[in-house]
Design an enzyme around this catalytic site. Sequence first.
Site, PDB file in Angstrom:
ATOM      1  N   SER A 244      45.467  38.002  35.357  1.00 20.94           N
ATOM      2  CA  SER A 244      43.721  37.699  35.084  1.00 20.94           C
ATOM      3  C   SER A 244      43.237  38.810  35.665  1.00 20.94           C
ATOM      4  O   SER A 244      42.219  39.419  34.693  1.00 20.94           O
ATOM      5  CB  SER A 244      43.088  36.695  35.611  1.00 20.94           C
TER       6      SER A 244
ATOM      7  N   ASN B   3      31.809  30.442  38.410  1.00 27.05           N
ATOM      8  CA  ASN B   3      31.736  31.316  37.614  1.00 27.05           C
ATOM      9  C   ASN B   3      30.906  30.510  36.259  1.00 27.05           C
ATOM     10  O   ASN B   3      31.431  28.728  36.604  1.00 27.05           O
ATOM     11  CB  ASN B   3      33.641  31.103  36.947  1.00 27.05           C
TER      12      ASN B   3
ATOM     13  N   SER C 187      38.124  36.395  28.993  1.00 25.55           N
ATOM     14  CA  SER C 187      40.420  36.842  28.546  1.00 25.55           C
ATOM     15  C   SER C 187      41.015  36.490  27.296  1.00 25.55           C
ATOM     16  O   SER C 187      40.149  35.436  26.738  1.00 25.55           O
ATOM     17  CB  SER C 187      40.652  35.512  29.684  1.00 25.55           C
TER      18      SER C 187
ATOM     19  N   CYS D 282      34.926  33.754  27.940  1.00 26.20           N
ATOM     20  CA  CYS D 282      33.801  34.559  28.981  1.00 26.20           C
ATOM     21  C   CYS D 282      32.873  35.834  28.106  1.00 26.20           C
ATOM     22  O   CYS D 282      32.109  35.740  28.589  1.00 26.20           O
ATOM     23  CB  CYS D 282      33.981  34.717  30.179  1.00 26.20           C
TER      24      CYS D 282
ATOM     25  N   GLU E  66      32.837  28.113  25.973  1.00 20.53           N
ATOM     26  CA  GLU E  66      34.262  27.670  25.801  1.00 20.53           C
ATOM     27  C   GLU E  66      34.073  26.781  26.471  1.00 20.53           C
ATOM     28  O   GLU E  66      35.720  26.248  26.500  1.00 20.53           O
ATOM     29  CB  GLU E  66      35.008  28.945  26.648  1.00 20.53           C
TER      30      GLU E  66
ATOM     31  N   LYS F 146      35.378  44.768  43.066  1.00 19.53           N
ATOM     32  CA  LYS F 146      36.532  45.978  42.918  1.00 19.53           C
ATOM     33  C   LYS F 146      35.819  46.291  41.347  1.00 19.53           C
ATOM     34  O   LYS F 146      36.784  47.116  41.715  1.00 19.53           O
ATOM     35  CB  LYS F 146      37.853  43.832  42.294  1.00 19.53           C
TER      36      LYS F 146
ATOM     37  N   HIS G 157      30.688  41.061  34.063  1.00 15.60           N
ATOM     38  CA  HIS G 157      31.127  39.626  34.549  1.00 15.60           C
ATOM     39  C   HIS G 157      31.922  39.403  35.744  1.00 15.60           C
ATOM     40  O   HIS G 157      32.328  39.758  36.250  1.00 15.60           O
ATOM     41  CB  HIS G 157      32.264  39.373  33.118  1.00 15.60           C
TER      42      HIS G 157
HETATM   43  P1  HMG Z   1      44.443  33.231  45.158  1.00 18.28           P
HETATM   44  O1  HMG Z   1      45.884  33.640  45.286  1.00 18.28           O
HETATM   45  O2  HMG Z   1      43.575  32.075  45.717  1.00 18.28           O
HETATM   46  O3  HMG Z   1      43.837  34.132  46.758  1.00 18.28           O
HETATM   47  O4  HMG Z   1      43.615  33.544  43.780  1.00 18.28           O
HETATM   48  P2  HMG Z   1      44.628  36.038  47.153  1.00 18.28           P
HETATM   49  O5  HMG Z   1      45.314  35.075  48.375  1.00 18.28           O
HETATM   50  O6  HMG Z   1      44.414  36.584  46.014  1.00 18.28           O
HETATM   51  O7  HMG Z   1      42.509  35.869  47.403  1.00 18.28           O
HETATM   52  C1  HMG Z   1      42.308  36.060  47.706  1.00 18.28           C
HETATM   53  C2  HMG Z   1      41.495  37.676  48.193  1.00 18.28           C
HETATM   54  O8  HMG Z   1      41.056  36.758  49.768  1.00 18.28           O
HETATM   55  C3  HMG Z   1      42.545  38.188  48.434  1.00 18.28           C
HETATM   56  O9  HMG Z   1      41.360  38.951  48.872  1.00 18.28           O
HETATM   57  C4  HMG Z   1      42.878  37.989  49.989  1.00 18.28           C
HETATM   58  O10 HMG Z   1      43.225  39.117  51.587  1.00 18.28           O
HETATM   59  C5  HMG Z   1      41.432  37.668  51.044  1.00 18.28           C
HETATM   60  P3  HMG Z   1      42.054  40.977  47.859  1.00 18.28           P
HETATM   61  O11 HMG Z   1      43.329  41.172  48.471  1.00 18.28           O
HETATM   62  O12 HMG Z   1      41.683  40.133  46.358  1.00 18.28           O
HETATM   63  O13 HMG Z   1      41.230  41.961  48.579  1.00 18.28           O
HETATM   64  N1  HMG Z   1      41.545  36.792  52.103  1.00 18.28           N
HETATM   65  C6  HMG Z   1      40.641  36.291  52.912  1.00 18.28           C
HETATM   66  N2  HMG Z   1      39.826  37.513  53.607  1.00 18.28           N
HETATM   67  C7  HMG Z   1      39.596  36.436  54.681  1.00 18.28           C
HETATM   68  N3  HMG Z   1      39.745  35.640  55.166  1.00 18.28           N
HETATM   69  C8  HMG Z   1      40.819  34.998  54.949  1.00 18.28           C
HETATM   70  C9  HMG Z   1      41.921  35.411  53.533  1.00 18.28           C
HETATM   71  N4  HMG Z   1      42.953  35.197  53.050  1.00 18.28           N
HETATM   72  C10 HMG Z   1      42.921  36.038  52.311  1.00 18.28           C
HETATM   73  N5  HMG Z   1      41.169  33.924  55.656  1.00 18.28           N
HETATM   74  C11 HMG Z   1      42.464  34.044  42.552  1.00 18.28           C
HETATM   75  C12 HMG Z   1      42.320  34.134  43.801  1.00 18.28           C
HETATM   76  C13 HMG Z   1      40.492  34.451  42.692  1.00 18.28           C
HETATM   77  C14 HMG Z   1      42.322  35.063  41.840  1.00 18.28           C
HETATM   78  C15 HMG Z   1      42.121  32.469  42.068  1.00 18.28           C
HETATM   79  O14 HMG Z   1      40.860  32.200  42.605  1.00 18.28           O
HETATM   80  C16 HMG Z   1      42.086  32.192  40.518  1.00 18.28           C
HETATM   81  O15 HMG Z   1      42.971  32.897  39.801  1.00 18.28           O
HETATM   82  N6  HMG Z   1      40.552  31.873  39.608  1.00 18.28           N
HETATM   83  C17 HMG Z   1      41.001  31.900  38.012  1.00 18.28           C
HETATM   84  C18 HMG Z   1      41.056  33.238  37.273  1.00 18.28           C
HETATM   85  C19 HMG Z   1      40.500  34.414  37.942  1.00 18.28           C
HETATM   86  O16 HMG Z   1      38.748  33.858  37.841  1.00 18.28           O
HETATM   87  N7  HMG Z   1      40.327  35.569  37.494  1.00 18.28           N
HETATM   88  C20 HMG Z   1      38.870  36.819  37.654  1.00 18.28           C
HETATM   89  C21 HMG Z   1      39.339  37.485  36.162  1.00 18.28           C
HETATM   90  S1  HMG Z   1      39.643  36.587  34.753  1.00 18.28           S
HETATM   91  C22 HMG Z   1      37.716  36.580  34.146  1.00 18.28           C
HETATM   92  O17 HMG Z   1      37.206  36.593  34.671  1.00 18.28           O
HETATM   93  C23 HMG Z   1      37.966  35.562  33.086  1.00 18.28           C
HETATM   94  C24 HMG Z   1      37.816  34.033  33.213  1.00 18.28           C
HETATM   95  O18 HMG Z   1      35.921  34.195  33.710  1.00 18.28           O
HETATM   96  C25 HMG Z   1      37.901  32.885  32.273  1.00 18.28           C
HETATM   97  C26 HMG Z   1      37.633  33.854  30.905  1.00 18.28           C
HETATM   98  O19 HMG Z   1      36.943  34.497  30.624  1.00 18.28           O
HETATM   99  O20 HMG Z   1      37.244  32.301  30.266  1.00 18.28           O
HETATM  100  C27 HMG Z   1      38.152  33.454  34.708  1.00 18.28           C
END
Ligand code: HMG
Length: 378
Positions: free
Chosen positions: A202, A266, A299, A112, A80, A243, A234
């Site tokens: 996502s 990733n 996605s 992906c 991609e 999770k 994935h």
């Molecule tokens: P975010 O908003 O930065 O993080 O997004 P958050 O606020 O949701 O926190 C993440 C986790 O860290 C939470 O834990 C927090 O509690 C924890 P959870 O509730 O998830 O268990 N946290 C802490 N832990 C310890 N100490 C601390 C602390 N602070 C917070 N101090 C996200 C995080 C990964 C979602 C973001 O990086 C993102 O949007 N990434 C890109 C999209 C993505 O990867 N989505 C995944 C599913 S889609 C997919 O897999 C397809 C993809 O590969 C693309 C394709 O298909 O081509 C992406």
Amino acid sequence: MKIGIDSIAFSTSKYFLKLETLALHRREDYEKYYVGIGQKQMSIFPPNEDIVTIAVDAAQKATASTPDKNDIDMLIFATESSFDLSKSAGIYVHNFLQLREDCRVFDLKQACYSATAALQLAKSYVRENPRSKVLVVASDIVKYLPNTPGEPTQGGAAVAMVVGENPRVLTLEPYSGIHTTDVMDFWRPIYKSEALFDSKLSVYNYLKSLNTTLERYLTLSRLNTSDLDCICYHAPFCKMARKANQQTLRNKFLENSLIYGSLIGNSCSASVYICLLSLLDNTPESLSQKRVGFFSYGSGSVAEFFSGIISEGYREALSPENSRRLIEDRMEVPFDEYESFSDGINMLPSSKYQNIGAVTLARIENDKRIYRSISSLS
Ligand code: HMG
């Protein structure tokens, strides 16, 4: 007839950034990256390395043990992060591997998920043509804009798999649970190097798709989750796979499957197959005849849950030492150098940087990307 993965190898960049360094510069708590997201490092790509150069490296390793490369009459390149909307990136791989001229070569795209589509297509093709082998290559470099939640989940890698009859690594089983739905959770317009995303949507859609596809797979196969010895998910970041595993079953091999991804980041289309390699390389007990489930998610979105049985003697077809060295021998980049790599496919190649394999992007001339064997340049 048993059809599946006969050999498998991966490649990534020669450079990485520690997430500790990123956290420091982005004023984030490192624990958020390390524990909350589950990542330690990410591969960073210099201008002379791209989806083609790492794909050639992975493909050369995966085909090294194929007795006759002339048996490969189809090459499917899943990506991609393509830089050309017309020419297939697979043609460069075909050239450097010196595959036969009457070999079908084409790219596949669906975020992906595309390598899984390629694998299933390869399985059907080999069923029709039992003497043929198909080379499936998945290669992606993931870039997000700086200072966005996606930034610590960048990375990239290529996985190459030779698919054929009586496979030495894994036999694919017949049942798949599939789910397609139109959702804007992650996308990359053609004029951008970086992907855009809706974080919460996502994660929600990934887990929802897992539920739906697993249920469909179990219904079709008449198996129970207890019939799956482990699952490779994935893994856009390791916490996502953790999770997912909480939602399905607790499998004792999960952490082994996440070792490589936690250091590479990733790798999109390659990600679920990096998990397979990590599982096979890092599990001391024998996995022969174990059933592995695979959850592939792209996605947009398309998801598939399927399974395979690990072959007797699979260890003979693997090189865990080489895989580990590939990751351990990478060089750490300081933060300013990481920032200078951020222009993605628009960066001009430089001989200042090392390549992981035998091929480099030597120059870009009249918008043509010119690749060379490194040995031919010295
Ligand atoms: P975010 O908003 O930065 O993080 O997004 P958050 O606020 O949701 O926190 C993440 C986790 O860290 C939470 O834990 C927090 O509690 C924890 P959870 O509730 O998830 O268990 N946290 C802490 N832990 C310890 N100490 C601390 C602390 N602070 C917070 N101090 C996200 C995080 C990964 C979602 C973001 O990086 C993102 O949007 N990434 C890109 C999209 C993505 O990867 N989505 C995944 C599913 S889609 C997919 O897999 C397809 C993809 O590969 C693309 C394709 O298909 O081509 C992406």
